[in-house]
Design an enzyme around this catalytic site. Structure first.
Site, PDB file in Angstrom:
ATOM      1  N   CYS A  50       0.819  -1.209   0.000  1.00 37.42           N
ATOM      2  CA  CYS A  50       0.000   0.000   0.000  1.00 37.42           C
ATOM      3  C   CYS A  50       0.856   1.264   0.000  1.00 37.42           C
ATOM      4  CB  CYS A  50      -0.954   0.012   1.193  1.00 37.42           C
ATOM      5  SG  CYS A  50      -0.129  -0.011   2.801  1.00 37.42           S
ATOM      6  N   ARG A  52       4.264   1.355  -1.320  1.00 39.31           N
ATOM      7  CA  ARG A  52       5.369   1.379  -2.275  1.00 39.31           C
ATOM      8  C   ARG A  52       5.140   0.382  -3.403  1.00 39.31           C
ATOM      9  NH1 ARG A  52       9.904   1.588   0.083  1.00 39.31           N
ATOM     10  NH2 ARG A  52       9.054   1.882   2.177  1.00 39.31           N
ATOM     11  N   HIS A  91      19.226   0.078  -0.091  1.00 44.00           N
ATOM     12  CA  HIS A  91      17.798   0.426  -0.090  1.00 44.00           C
ATOM     13  C   HIS A  91      16.958  -0.788   0.301  1.00 44.00           C
ATOM     14  CE1 HIS A  91      14.162   2.592  -1.284  1.00 44.00           C
ATOM     15  NE2 HIS A  91      13.761   1.465  -1.839  1.00 44.00           N
ATOM     16  N   SER A 101       9.803   2.663   6.100  1.00 43.76           N
ATOM     17  CA  SER A 101       8.347   2.557   6.197  1.00 43.76           C
ATOM     18  C   SER A 101       7.727   3.822   6.756  1.00 43.76           C
ATOM     19  CB  SER A 101       7.959   1.376   7.093  1.00 43.76           C
ATOM     20  OG  SER A 101       8.373   0.164   6.532  1.00 43.76           O
ATOM     21  N   GLU A 106       8.076  -0.904  11.326  1.00 45.99           N
ATOM     22  CA  GLU A 106       6.880  -1.760  11.262  1.00 45.99           C
ATOM     23  C   GLU A 106       7.257  -3.154  10.763  1.00 45.99           C
ATOM     24  OE1 GLU A 106       4.970  -2.840   8.466  1.00 45.99           O
ATOM     25  OE2 GLU A 106       5.814  -1.717   6.780  1.00 45.99           O
ATOM     26  N   PRO A 107       6.652  -4.206  11.347  1.00 42.22           N
ATOM     27  CA  PRO A 107       7.105  -5.572  11.081  1.00 42.22           C
ATOM     28  C   PRO A 107       6.539  -6.206   9.816  1.00 42.22           C
ATOM     29  CG  PRO A 107       5.390  -5.595  12.754  1.00 42.22           C
ATOM     30  CD  PRO A 107       5.638  -4.147  12.425  1.00 42.22           C
ATOM     31  N   GLY A 181     -12.640  -6.675   4.024  1.00 38.48           N
ATOM     32  CA  GLY A 181     -11.451  -7.381   3.583  1.00 38.48           C
ATOM     33  C   GLY A 181     -11.108  -8.468   4.587  1.00 38.48           C
ATOM     34  N   GLU A 184      -3.946  -9.344   5.572  1.00 39.15           N
ATOM     35  CA  GLU A 184      -3.080  -9.144   6.737  1.00 39.15           C
ATOM     36  C   GLU A 184      -3.413  -7.850   7.478  1.00 39.15           C
ATOM     37  OE1 GLU A 184       1.692  -9.143   7.842  1.00 39.15           O
ATOM     38  OE2 GLU A 184       1.042  -8.887   5.769  1.00 39.15           O
TER      39      GLU A 184
END
Length: 427
Positions: A50, A52, A91, A101, A106-107, A181, A184
């Protein structure tokens, strides 16, 4: 060929451009098939989330990547970034560790990088260089998150949205929340809402069985997506994150729901790219719409608290980038050595098999050994001898000096003068 990354993310492009370049659902296998058919691209991994869309590739030039991406998503000039070789490695390490992020550390991104690698492998797009890079990436990300606090108390976009809803809008234990939805992001939202003791949880999804599975884990009620509009008015808070290419919640449906609620306010979080909720829903009175870009401000406090840990993680990444690049360079330099050894092994195996056959046919062992030694000597020395003769004729002194270092003379042996003509030796 060069290792490249070409992409755009939440820092370089607004959501309306990111959703145009997103590859989800059926669009992903079609894109990977198109990549496989692009001759200038030898290897490729396509990472699309969402926040990249990035193309990691081994290719002749970045232009080939740029042309491919813009053939899929239209004109993106001014919003794309590109990195090559060591910068591309750095990168990817930063992305997988969560340092690039929206929510620092964030995991979820590491799992998304692994999925992108696995999907590329399944579609025949993964070669030795990218496979080695991504395997190293997983190791670096694990170490950075283990050795620093960059992943401590992880905050995802979903949890940031839940916290915003709880702190600024309504008490969860007095609210009905509708999740749209079953992926994840929605799973994470459901977990945080369940921990927050939400009063009522509705889960709508195109595949009802997936909604039922999620509802059973978090104490919710499952709905088919076709019943979304009928139940929209019951929701105080809506979270939506599907893989749909077009909006699933429209302005007219929200307007009808607000009328049925007698204009009791409704908070909506669109966590999908492409967006699930029509943008003009924000123009409705009593509807408060947030996109993933809006959450950038909501998570700034989290980013500040992790910057010290991020600096430590950056140090680890810099060291690992140097080591990985050195490994690649050493591997490239070892290619001639591997070629030489392969030639020697193939020659040995061929002549040894011939010698065995000669022994089996009754030829004397001394004669077979003499033929084997003579054959090995001739076969192994022919290529360097031919190359040195050509170097002498062309005046290539560098190769001659290299040969002197590679093949030191045996004790008591004197090099004969190198002949530079085709004349017969003197009698």
């Amino acid at each position: 060929m060069t290792l490249w990354v070409l992409g755009l993310n939440h820092q370089t492009a607004p959501v309306e451009l990111r959703e145009r370049a997103a590859f989800a659902g059926d669009a992903l296998p079609r894109a990977l098939g198109s990549l496989r058919d692009t001759p200038q691209i030898a290897e490729a991994v396509l990472l699309s989330t969402c926040n990249r869309t990035e193309l990691y590739a081994v290719a002749e030039s970045a232009q080939a990547l740029d042309q491919w991406l813009q053939s899929q998503a239209g004109d993106l000039q001014g919003y794309l970034y590109q990195h090559a070789d060591a910068d591309a490695v750095r990168h990817l390490f930063r992305v997988a560790t969560g340092l690039d992020s929206m929510v620092l550390g964030e995991p979820q991104i590491l799992g998304q990088v692994k999925d992108a690698w696995s999907t590329a492998r399944d579609h025949g797009l993964l070669g030795q260089r990218l496979d080695r890079l991504f395997q190293q990436t997983f190791s670096v990300a694990k170490r950075a998150r283990t050795d620093t606090q960059v992943g401590a108390n992880p905050v995802s976009v979903a949890s940031a949205a839940v916290r915003l809803a709880q702190n600024a809008f309504a008490r969860l234990d007095d609210s009905t929340v509708l999740l749209v939805g079953a992926g994840e992001t929605i799973e994470l939202a459901a977990r945080h809402l369940s921990e927050g003791k939400v009063r009522r949880l509705l889960i709508a999804n195109r595949t009802l069985a997936h909604a039922q599975e999620l509802a059973s884990r978090h104490g919710g009620v499952a709905l088919p997506l076709t019943e979304l509009e009928r139940h929209l008015a019951e929701a105080d808070v809506v979270f939506s994150a599907t893989a749909a290419r077009e909006p699933v919640i429209h302005r007219a449906a929200v307007a009808n729901a607000l009328r049925a609620r007698r204009h009791k306010p409704m908070l909506l979080f669109d966590l999908a790219v492409p967006r699930d909720i029509e943008a003009d829903v924000a123009s409705l009175d009593d509807a408060f719409l947030y996109t993933v870009d809006d959450l950038e401000r909501a998570v700034e406090d989290n980013r500040r608290s992790r910057r010290e840990a991020a600096a430590e993680a950056e140090t680890i990444i810099d060291l690992q980038v140097s080591r990985f690049v050195e490994t690649l360079q050493a591997s490239a330099h070892q290619a001639p050595l591997r070629q030489l050894r392969a030639f020697g092994e193939a020659t040995r195996a061929e002549l040894l098999e011939r010698a065995r056959q000669q022994l089996a046919n009754g030829k004397p062992a001394d004669e077979v050994l003499e033929l084997l030694a003579h054959g090995l000597t001739n076969r192994l020395l022919h290529p360097p001898t031919a190359a040195l003769r050509a170097a002498a004729l062309s005046g290539d002194a560098d190769l001659t000096r290299a040969a002197e270092r590679l093949f030191p003379a045996a004790p008591g042996y004197h090099h004969p003068p190198v002949r530079t003509d085709d004349a017969d030796p003197a009698p």
